[in-house]
Design a protein around this motif. Structure first.
Motif, PDB file in Angstrom:
ATOM      1  N   VAL A 882       1.536  29.483 -18.626  1.00 27.86           N
ATOM      2  CA  VAL A 882       1.080  28.142 -18.994  1.00 27.86           C
ATOM      3  C   VAL A 882       2.250  27.332 -19.539  1.00 27.86           C
ATOM      4  O   VAL A 882       2.417  26.140 -19.230  1.00 27.86           O
ATOM      5  CB  VAL A 882      -0.064  28.230 -20.021  1.00 27.86           C
ATOM      6  N   LEU A 883       3.087  27.956 -20.347  1.00 31.68           N
ATOM      7  CA  LEU A 883       4.202  27.246 -20.973  1.00 31.68           C
ATOM      8  C   LEU A 883       5.342  26.995 -19.995  1.00 31.68           C
ATOM      9  O   LEU A 883       5.974  25.933 -20.050  1.00 31.68           O
ATOM     10  CB  LEU A 883       4.722  28.034 -22.178  1.00 31.68           C
ATOM     11  N   LEU A 884       5.615  27.955 -19.139  1.00 28.87           N
ATOM     12  CA  LEU A 884       6.821  27.895 -18.321  1.00 28.87           C
ATOM     13  C   LEU A 884       6.554  27.557 -16.859  1.00 28.87           C
ATOM     14  O   LEU A 884       7.469  27.112 -16.158  1.00 28.87           O
ATOM     15  CB  LEU A 884       7.561  29.243 -18.393  1.00 28.87           C
ATOM     16  N   ALA A 885       5.381  27.790 -16.377  1.00 29.20           N
ATOM     17  CA  ALA A 885       5.089  27.542 -14.959  1.00 29.20           C
ATOM     18  C   ALA A 885       3.724  26.891 -14.824  1.00 29.20           C
ATOM     19  O   ALA A 885       2.914  27.250 -13.972  1.00 29.20           O
ATOM     20  CB  ALA A 885       5.134  28.853 -14.162  1.00 29.20           C
ATOM     21  N   GLY A 886       3.453  25.906 -15.657  1.00 28.22           N
ATOM     22  CA  GLY A 886       2.157  25.248 -15.671  1.00 28.22           C
ATOM     23  C   GLY A 886       1.970  24.231 -14.583  1.00 28.22           C
ATOM     24  O   GLY A 886       0.872  23.710 -14.410  1.00 28.22           O
ATOM     25  N   GLY A 887       3.011  23.864 -13.867  1.00 31.29           N
ATOM     26  CA  GLY A 887       2.880  22.930 -12.774  1.00 31.29           C
ATOM     27  C   GLY A 887       2.901  21.482 -13.232  1.00 31.29           C
ATOM     28  O   GLY A 887       3.222  21.142 -14.378  1.00 31.29           O
ATOM     29  N   ASN A 888       2.531  20.581 -12.343  1.00 25.36           N
ATOM     30  CA  ASN A 888       2.582  19.141 -12.594  1.00 25.36           C
ATOM     31  C   ASN A 888       1.578  18.672 -13.636  1.00 25.36           C
ATOM     32  O   ASN A 888       1.700  17.576 -14.180  1.00 25.36           O
ATOM     33  CB  ASN A 888       2.334  18.384 -11.285  1.00 25.36           C
ATOM     34  N   MET A 891       2.710  19.089 -19.586  1.00 21.05           N
ATOM     35  CA  MET A 891       3.990  18.675 -20.142  1.00 21.05           C
ATOM     36  C   MET A 891       3.926  18.851 -21.656  1.00 21.05           C
ATOM     37  O   MET A 891       2.846  18.773 -22.259  1.00 21.05           O
ATOM     38  CB  MET A 891       4.292  17.210 -19.780  1.00 21.05           C
ATOM     39  N   PHE A 892       5.082  19.138 -22.238  1.00 19.32           N
ATOM     40  CA  PHE A 892       5.140  19.440 -23.672  1.00 19.32           C
ATOM     41  C   PHE A 892       6.264  18.637 -24.311  1.00 19.32           C
ATOM     42  O   PHE A 892       7.258  18.270 -23.650  1.00 19.32           O
ATOM     43  CB  PHE A 892       5.384  20.941 -23.892  1.00 19.32           C
ATOM     44  N   CYS A 893       6.075  18.437 -25.594  1.00 15.85           N
ATOM     45  CA  CYS A 893       7.138  17.831 -26.379  1.00 15.85           C
ATOM     46  C   CYS A 893       7.423  18.713 -27.588  1.00 15.85           C
ATOM     47  O   CYS A 893       6.693  19.661 -27.855  1.00 15.85           O
ATOM     48  CB  CYS A 893       6.753  16.416 -26.820  1.00 15.85           C
ATOM     49  N   ARG A 894       8.470  18.350 -28.280  1.00 14.29           N
ATOM     50  CA  ARG A 894       8.877  19.184 -29.410  1.00 14.29           C
ATOM     51  C   ARG A 894       7.803  19.203 -30.486  1.00 14.29           C
ATOM     52  O   ARG A 894       7.632  20.207 -31.183  1.00 14.29           O
ATOM     53  CB  ARG A 894      10.197  18.658 -29.973  1.00 14.29           C
ATOM     54  N   LEU A 895       7.028  18.132 -30.598  1.00  9.61           N
ATOM     55  CA  LEU A 895       6.004  18.050 -31.633  1.00  9.61           C
ATOM     56  C   LEU A 895       4.825  18.990 -31.369  1.00  9.61           C
ATOM     57  O   LEU A 895       4.013  19.248 -32.250  1.00  9.61           O
ATOM     58  CB  LEU A 895       5.500  16.608 -31.738  1.00  9.61           C
ATOM     59  N   ASP A 896       4.708  19.511 -30.117  1.00  9.36           N
ATOM     60  CA  ASP A 896       3.609  20.428 -29.787  1.00  9.36           C
ATOM     61  C   ASP A 896       3.861  21.840 -30.304  1.00  9.36           C
ATOM     62  O   ASP A 896       2.966  22.693 -30.238  1.00  9.36           O
ATOM     63  CB  ASP A 896       3.426  20.489 -28.270  1.00  9.36           C
ATOM     64  N   ALA A 933       9.858  29.661 -29.690  1.00  8.52           N
ATOM     65  CA  ALA A 933      10.996  29.170 -30.474  1.00  8.52           C
ATOM     66  C   ALA A 933      11.791  28.146 -29.674  1.00  8.52           C
ATOM     67  O   ALA A 933      12.276  27.138 -30.222  1.00  8.52           O
ATOM     68  CB  ALA A 933      11.889  30.337 -30.885  1.00  8.52           C
ATOM     69  N   LEU A 934      11.941  28.368 -28.355  1.00  9.68           N
ATOM     70  CA  LEU A 934      12.622  27.399 -27.500  1.00  9.68           C
ATOM     71  C   LEU A 934      11.866  26.077 -27.462  1.00  9.68           C
ATOM     72  O   LEU A 934      12.468  24.988 -27.412  1.00  9.68           O
ATOM     73  CB  LEU A 934      12.766  27.961 -26.075  1.00  9.68           C
ATOM     74  N   MET A 935      10.522  26.186 -27.461  1.00  4.93           N
ATOM     75  CA  MET A 935       9.701  24.974 -27.415  1.00  4.93           C
ATOM     76  C   MET A 935       9.935  24.108 -28.666  1.00  4.93           C
ATOM     77  O   MET A 935       9.727  22.887 -28.634  1.00  4.93           O
ATOM     78  CB  MET A 935       8.215  25.333 -27.311  1.00  4.93           C
ATOM     79  N   CYS A 985      12.147  21.490 -17.989  1.00  3.05           N
ATOM     80  CA  CYS A 985      11.335  20.835 -16.951  1.00  3.05           C
ATOM     81  C   CYS A 985      10.002  20.356 -17.511  1.00  3.05           C
ATOM     82  O   CYS A 985       9.429  19.356 -17.041  1.00  3.05           O
ATOM     83  CB  CYS A 985      11.111  21.776 -15.772  1.00  3.05           C
ATOM     84  N   ALA A 986       9.451  21.079 -18.479  1.00  2.00           N
ATOM     85  CA  ALA A 986       8.162  20.685 -19.059  1.00  2.00           C
ATOM     86  C   ALA A 986       8.322  19.711 -20.220  1.00  2.00           C
ATOM     87  O   ALA A 986       7.316  19.217 -20.758  1.00  2.00           O
ATOM     88  CB  ALA A 986       7.417  21.940 -19.528  1.00  2.00           C
ATOM     89  N   ARG A 987       9.574  19.420 -20.660  1.00  2.00           N
ATOM     90  CA  ARG A 987       9.823  18.545 -21.812  1.00  2.00           C
ATOM     91  C   ARG A 987       9.702  17.083 -21.349  1.00  2.00           C
ATOM     92  O   ARG A 987      10.392  16.668 -20.404  1.00  2.00           O
ATOM     93  CB  ARG A 987      11.206  18.824 -22.382  1.00  2.00           C
ATOM     94  N   LYS A 988       8.831  16.355 -22.001  1.00  3.29           N
ATOM     95  CA  LYS A 988       8.610  14.958 -21.620  1.00  3.29           C
ATOM     96  C   LYS A 988       9.437  14.021 -22.510  1.00  3.29           C
ATOM     97  O   LYS A 988       8.939  13.373 -23.424  1.00  3.29           O
ATOM     98  CB  LYS A 988       7.134  14.601 -21.670  1.00  3.29           C
TER      99      LYS A 988
END
Length: 1012
Positions: A882-888, A891-896, A933-935, A985-988
Motif C-alpha cells: 500500500v505504501l510503496l506500490a499503491g498505484g495511481n 499519494m502521501f505527504c510527510r504530514l501523513d 521512517a522514510l515516509m 513517487c508517492a510523495r505529493k
C-alpha cells in the motif's frame, strides 16, 4: 538302425482272437493318417472293387481264375508236414500244402482253425448276395455277408481266386460280370498281356445295363469306372499331361455329362466312340507302345495295390494273416506291370499295410508290429539303392513320416498309452521308431538335417520329458489347478499343490519301477531325467502359485515346506540313478535348479511388501481423485484421506511383524523406504496448493505525483461534493459486494490441508515409537547405526522433514490468499485510497479480526502459531505494498507519517491479541518500521539518500554521472534504492515531482482510475 534292434514279441496281453469290441484302456483311437495323397471322388470301397478287377485280370491265366487247373489250399492245421517247412504234399489228390514262407520270415503265427471253415460246397461255388439287400439262407459272416454252406454237404478247399473274392468282399454277380467281360474282350487274343488292357474301358464297352439288377446299380458302377479312368489318365497320370490337352478336355466333358445319368455305351453311341478315342489316346501316350498307362500313376496305383495287400488279413480274426499269404502275394505281383509297382514299392506298401492293420485292430497284436519292423529292414535296404524313382522317394518319405509321427505320438505320452501289462508293446515300438528315424535321416533327402543331431539317447530323453510333462498336465487338469489359480482361491490352490506333490512322488516311483528299466537300454539315467522333469514341472506351477496372489500366509508356508520335501525325494532319485553312470551324470544334476525355499520366502517377502506398497499408492491416487478437503468431523478437522493413508501404514507394519519368519534388515528397510515414498507423495499432494506469488497482485508502474495533476484536482472536487463513505463506494466501482468480510471457502480448505499435515506429523511420531518398541526389529543393532544415528532421529525422518516444510508452505499460501484475495477490498484494494485521512485502517482491522477468529476456530491448536505468524507476515507485506506500490490512487505527504505509524501500531496490536509473542511481531515488523521512517523524512533528505544509495550500488561517482533506475527486487527496506524511489513517487510535493521528471523523465500519474 532298424537292423540293429530286436523286436521281442510277448503275447500275454494279446489274445489270439480278441472280441471285435473288446476295450483296451491303453488303446487310443485309430488316428493314423494315410501317408499317400488322396484321390478326389473315389471312396475306399470303390478302390477295393477296382483293385479286385485289376487283380483278376492280371491273374486270369492262373489256376483258379479261368486257367486249365485250379489250385486249392488246405489249412495248415490239418497238414501233416512241418507247418514252418517248405515241403509240399498232396491231400486227396486236390491242391497242395501251404508253405508259410512269408509268415516264418515275419514271425507271424499260424491260424488255429478247423479245415471246414475254409471249404466250399460240392458245386464249387460260395453263394454271395447279388445286391446289398440280399441274404443267404445259412449263417452269414458279419463282415462280408457271404453264406456258409451246410457242413453236412461235400466240401472242398477254396481256390486262391475264391479266397481273394471273399477277402475283397466282391459279390458272385460282380465276379461273373468281370469274367464275362474278360472273355468278350480277349476273344481271339487269349495271349494278350494284362498291361495292354485298359480294363475300365473294356468293362464299359462289354457290360450293358441289363446285366445289373437295376439302373441305379449300373449307374453307380459306370460312374466308378469313369472316375477310375479320370484318376489314372487325367488327375494322376504316370506321364505328365498338358492341361490344355484336347483329349483330356473332351474326356472331362464326357465325365461331366454323366453326372445326372449314365452315358450310352452302345456300339452306335457317339459319346462312347469319343470316350474310347480319348481314353486310348491318353493311355498310349508313352513311346513304349508295349504298355498302356491308365493305372500306374501315383498315388492311384499305390491305393489300388494297398487295397490288394489288405486282403491278406483273416476276416474273422483281423489281427491274423491268412496261411495262404505266400500264394496270394505271388498272385498280387502279377499286377505290378499294370500298376507300375516294383519290389521296392511292394516292400514299402507291405510295411505300411502291416503297420496300419496293427493300429486299426487296437494295437493288441504285437506280431503285426514285429512284422512291420521286419519289413522295415527290407525298406531300409531298398532306400539305399542308387536307382530310386522320384515318386518312390516321395512315397517313402510320406509313409515313414506317417508311421514315425503316429509311433512317436504314443511314446511322447507313454504314461497314458502303456502300463505294467503292456510295457512289451512299448519295448517293440522303440526300435521300430529308431529305425524309422534312421531311414528318414540318412536316405530321404527332404528329411536330412531335421534330426541329424539327435542320437537315440537324445530321442529317449525327449520322450521321457514329454510324457512326464503330459502326465503332469493331466494331473493339473484333473485337479482344476488352472481354474484355482485364475480365480485366486488361495486356500484351495494351496491344498491342491500339497496334494499334487504327493501324486508326483507316486508318479516318480511308477516311472522308476515300470518304465526306467526299459528306457535304460537307450538312456543311462532315464529315472534321473524323469525326476528332473517332474521337479521342473512342479516348480513352474509353484512359481505360478506364488506369483498369483500376495503370499506369506500359513497356507503358503505349508506349500513351500511340502515342496521342499518333494524336492528332497526327487533329488535322491537323481543321485541314485546317476551313481551308475560313469561321469556321475553331472549334466543332469546341474540341470536340476533347486527350489531354494528360503530364497523364495524372502523373495515373496519382497513381493508381499511390493503388493502392500501398491495398495498404498492406490490410496494416494484415490485421494488425488476424490479429496475435497472437507474436515472428517468437528473434532477431527483434517482430511479423511490422511486417516486412510496412516491406517494403511500402521496395518502394513503390523502385518509385517506378524509374518512367522525372521525379519531381515534388508526387508525391514525396504518396507520403511517404501512407506516413506508413499507418505512423501501424499504430503506433496497436500502441499500442492500453489504459491504465494499467485495470490499477490502485479506491481503497478512507477509514476510521479504532481500537485497540479488532474488527479489531485478531481480528487479535491470529489471530496467536497461527497462524503467519505460515498467516495469509498465510488473507488470500489459502486459494488459493495467487493468488500468481502469473511474468509473464502478456498482459504478454509487450505486450513484443512494445514490440519492434515499436522495430523500426519503426530501420527508418524506415534508410529515411529511403536516400531522402535517392536521386539522383531533387527536384534543386530545395525539399524540404529545405519538409519537412526541419534535418539532424536526417527525411522520416518525424511517424511517428517518434508512435513515441516509442507506445513510452512501451505500456511504461507493460506495467509497470502487470506490477505491478498479474501481481504483485498479492505486492505490493498482500498486502504489510503484518496488520502490517509479518509480511509484509515480501522475497518480493515475489524475484518481481519473476524478472519483470524475463524482461522483459530478451524486450524488445530498445534498448527495455529505457524498459521497466525504467516498471516501477520502477509499483512505486513500488504501494508508495505500500500505504501510503496499503491498505484495511481494513492499519494502521501510527510504530514501523513504520524497517522501511518498509528495505523501500523494498531495492526501489530491485533496480532499480539492472538497470542503471537511480541518479540516475534517486532522482529517481523522491522522492514515496515524502516519504510515508515522514510515516509517521515523530508523530500530533500529522501533525494539525497536515494542518490547516495543508487550511485554506491552501481559503483558510480557522485558528480557527472546520471543515476540509473534501480531495479525492483521486492526485498524492500529503508536502505534499498528502489524502496526510497517508491517513497518519492508517492510523495505529493513539487520537489519530488521535479526530481523524478528531471532524473528519470518519469511520466505523470494518469487519470485512468474508476473514480473518475
Amino acid at each position: 538302425m532298424g537292423r540293429d534292434f530286436r523286436i521281442s514279441v510277448t503275447h500275454q496281453s494279446a489274445p489270439s482272437s480278441p472280441a471285435p469290441n473288446t476295450h483296451h484302456p491303453f488303446t487310443p483311437t485309430h488316428d493314423l493318417s494315410s501317408p499317400f495323397s488322396g484321390i478326389g471322388g473315389l471312396e475306399r470301397d470303390e478302390l477295393r472293387e477296382a483293385a479286385y478287377e485289376v487283380f483278376f485280370t492280371a491273374c486270369r491265366s492262373s489256376p483258379g481264375f479261368g486257367g486249365r487247373s485250379a489250385l486249392s489250399y488246405y489249412n495248415s492245421s490239418v497238414d501233416t508236414a512241418d507247418p514252418y517247412g517248405g515241403s509240399q504234399g498232396k491231400h486227396n489228390g486236390v491242391g497242395m500244402a501251404v508253405t508259410n514262407r512269408v509268415k516264418r520270415a515275419l514271425g507271424l503265427k499260424m491260424l488255429k482253425r478247423s479245415p471246414a471253415s475254409r471249404r466250399t460246397n460240392s458245386c464249387g461255388a460260395v453263394p454271395m448276395p447279388t445286391s446289398p439287400n440280399s441274404s443267404g439262407s445259412g449263417p452269414s459272416s458279419p463282415r462280408f455277408g457271404f453264406t456258409v454252406a451246410n457242413a453236412s454237404r461235400t466240401r472242398r478247399p477254396l481256390t486262391s481266386a475264391e479266397i481273394m473274392r471273399q477277402q475283397m468282399k466282391v459279390s458272385e454277380q460282380s465276379d461273373n460280370r468281370l469274367r464275362k467281360s474278360l472273355m468278350r474282350t480277349l476273344v481271339g487274343q487269349m495271349g494278350r498281356r494284362a498291361e495292354t488292357i485298359i480294363l475300365p474301358l473294356e468293362l464299359l464297352r462289354h457290360l450293358k445295363p441289363s446285366e445289373f439288377s437295376d439302373a441305379d446299380e449300373y449307374y453307380m458302377w459306370q460312374r466308378r469306372q469313369l472316375k477310375i479312368l479320370e484318376a489314372g489318365l487325367v488327375l494322376h497320370p504316370s506321364i505328365p499331361l498338358d492341361k490344355m490337352d484336347a483329349f483330356a478336355i473332351k474326356f472331362k466333358e464326357i465325365l461331366d455329362s454323366s453326372d445326372q445319368k449314365a452315358i450310352d455305351t452302345g456300339k452306335n453311341s457317339v459319346t462312347m466312340r469319343a470316350l474310347c478315342n480319348c481314353v486310348v489316346s491318353l493311355a498310349w501316350r508313352s513311346p513304349n507302345t508295349a504298355v498302356c498307362h491308365w493305372a500306374d500313376g501315383y498315388p492311384l496305383n499305390v491305393h489300388i495295390y494297398t487295397s490288394l495287400l489288405a486282403s491278406i488279413f483273416d476276416s474273422k480274426e483281423e489281427t491274423m494273416v491268412l496261411d495262404e499269404v505266400d500264394e496270394l502275394i505271388e498272385l498280387m505281383k502279377k499286377t505290378w506291370s499294370t500298376l507300375g509297382i516294383n519290389k521296392c514299392v511292394h516292400n514299402l506298401c507291405f510295411t505300411w499295410v502291416l503297420f496300419e492293420q496293427f493300429v486299426a485292430t487296437g494295437q493288441v497284436e504285437p506280431d503285426l508290429l514285429a512284422a512291420s519292423f521286419a519289413m522295415l529292414t527290407e525298406v531300409a535296404s531298398d532306400a539305399k539303392k542308387s536307382d530310386r524313382d522320384p515318386y518312390y522317394l516321395k512315397m517313402l518319405a510320406q509313409a515313414l513320416d506317417s508311421m514315425n509321427k503316429w509311433t512317436e505320438a504314443r511314446l511322447l505320452n507313454y504314461h497314458d498309452n502303456f502300463d505294467r501289462e503292456t510295457i512289451g508293446l512299448m519295448e517293440n515300438m522303440l526300435p521300430l521308431l529308431f529305425s524309422l528315424n534312421k531311414i528318414l535321416e540318412e536316405d530321404v533327402p527332404a528329411n536330412r538335417g531335421d534330426i541329424a543331431d539327435e542320437s537315440t539317447g537324445n530321442r529317449v530323453d525327449y520322450y521321457i520329458r514329454s510324457s512326464l510333462r503330459n502326465a503332469f498336465d493331466k494331473m493339473v487338469e484333473n485337479e482344476d489347478a488352472s481354474e484355482l489359480m485364475r480365480n485366486g482361491e488361495v486356500q484351495e490352490a494351496s491344498e491342491m499343490l500339497m496334494k499334487l506333490a504327493g501324486k508326483i512322488e507316486e508318479l516318480a516311483m511308477k516311472e522308476k519301477d515300470t518304465f526306467s528299466p526299459l528306457l535304460k537300454r537307450w538312456h543311462p539315467i532315464a529315472a534321473g531325467v524323469a525326476a528332473v522333469t517332474l521337479h521342473t514341472c512342479y516348480g513352474g506351477l509353484l512359481k505360478q502359485y506364488l506369483a498369483g496372489k500376495s503370499p506369506l500366509m500359513n497356507e503358503t508356508v505349508k506349500v513351500l515346506q511340502r515342496a521342499g520335501k518333494l524336492e528332497k525325494s526327487l533329488v535322491q532319485l537323481v543321485v541314485e540313478d546317476s551313481m551308475e553312470c560313469e561321469d556321475g551324470s553331472k549334466a543332469i544334476v546341474r540341470e536340476m535348479v533347486l527350489y531354494e525355499v528360503d530364497t523364495i520366502i524372502h523373495k515373496q517377502m519382497k513381493q508381499w511388501i511390493q503388493d502392500k506398497l501398491s495398495k498404498g499408492k492406490e490410496h494416494v491416487l484415490r485421494a488425488k481423485q476424490t479429496e475435497t478437503w472437507n474436515p472428517k468431523s468437528k473434532h477431527e478437522p483434517h482430511a479423511y484421506s490422511a486417516v486412510e493413508v496412516v491406517s494403511f501404514a500402521k496395518e502394513a507394519l503390523e502385518n509385517f511383524f506378524d509374518i512367522p519368519i525372521t525379519i531381515t534388515e534388508a526387508s525391514f528397510h525396504y518396507l520403511i523406504d517404501g512407506l516413506q515414498t508413499i507418505l512423501r507423495e501424499y504430503i506433496a499432494f497436500v502441499a500442492s496448493c500453489g504459491t504465494k506469488q499467485g495470490c499477490m497482485p502485479t506491481l503497478p508502474p512507477l509514476t510521479r505525483c504532481s500537485r497540479d495533476s488532474k488527479f489531485v484536482k478531481l480528487w479535491k472536487r470529489a471530496a467536497c461534493s461527497v462524503g467519505v463513505e460515498d467516495l469509498d463506494q465510488i473507488l470500489s466501482g459502486g459494488d459493495r459486494t467487493h468488500h468481502r468480510r469473511t474468509t473464502s471457502f478456498g482459504t478454509q480448505r487450505l486450513y484443512i490441508r494445514i490440519n492434515t499435515l499436522h495430523y500426519l506429523v503426530s501420527q508418524l511420531q506415534s508410529l515411529d515409537k511403536s516400531v522402535s518398541m517392536s521386539p522383531k526389529v533387527l536384534p543386530n543393532k545395525s539399524l540404529s547405526t545405519k538409519r537412526k544415528p541419534s535418539s532424536t532421529s526417527s525411522y520416518f525422518e525424511a517424511s517428517l522433514s518434508m512435513l515441516r516444510l509442507a506445513c510452512q508452505h501451505v500456511s504461507e499460501v493460506a495467509a497470502y490468499r487470506l490477505i491478498f484475495l479474501d481481504s483485498y477490498s479492505v486492505l490493498y484494494g482500498s486502504l489510503y485510497v484518496g488520502g490517509v485521512g479518509n480511509t484509515r485502517i480501522n475497518p480493515a482491522l475489524r475484518v481481519l479480526k473476524q478472519n483470524l477468529t475463524l482461522l483459530c476456530a478451524i486450524v488445530s491448536e498445534r498448527a495455529q502459531p505457524t498459521a497466525l505468524k504467516e498471516v501477520m507476515k502477509a499483512c505486513f507485506e500488504s501494508f508495505l505494498r500500500v505504501l510503496l506500490a499503491g498505484g495511481n490512487s494513492r499519494m502521501f505527504c510527510r504530514l501523513d507519517h504520524p497517522a501511518l505509524e498509528e495505523d501500523f501500531d494498531l495492526l501489530k496490536s491485533l496480532f499480539c491479541t492472538f497470542l503471537i509473542v511480541e518479540d516475534v511481531v517486532e522482529r517481523e515488523s522491522e522492514v515496515v518500521q524502516g519504510v515508515l521512517a522514510l515516509m517521515g523524512q523530508s523530500t530533500e533528505q529522501l533525494i539525497e539518500d536515494f542518490s547516495s544509495v543508487a550511485t554506491e550500488s552501481c559503483g558510480l561517482g557522485r558528480v557527472g554521472h546520471r543515476i540509473p533506475m534501480p531495479p525492483t527486487t521486492g526485498n524492500w527496506n529503508r536502505s534499498d534504492a528502489n524502496t526510497i524511489l517508491r517513497v518519492l513517487c508517492a510523495r505529493k510535493d513539487r520537489s519530488a515531482n521535479h526530481f523524478l521528471k528531471k532524473t528519470f523523465h518519469m511520466a505523470k500519474r494518469g487519470t485512468n482510475i474508476r473514480v473518475l
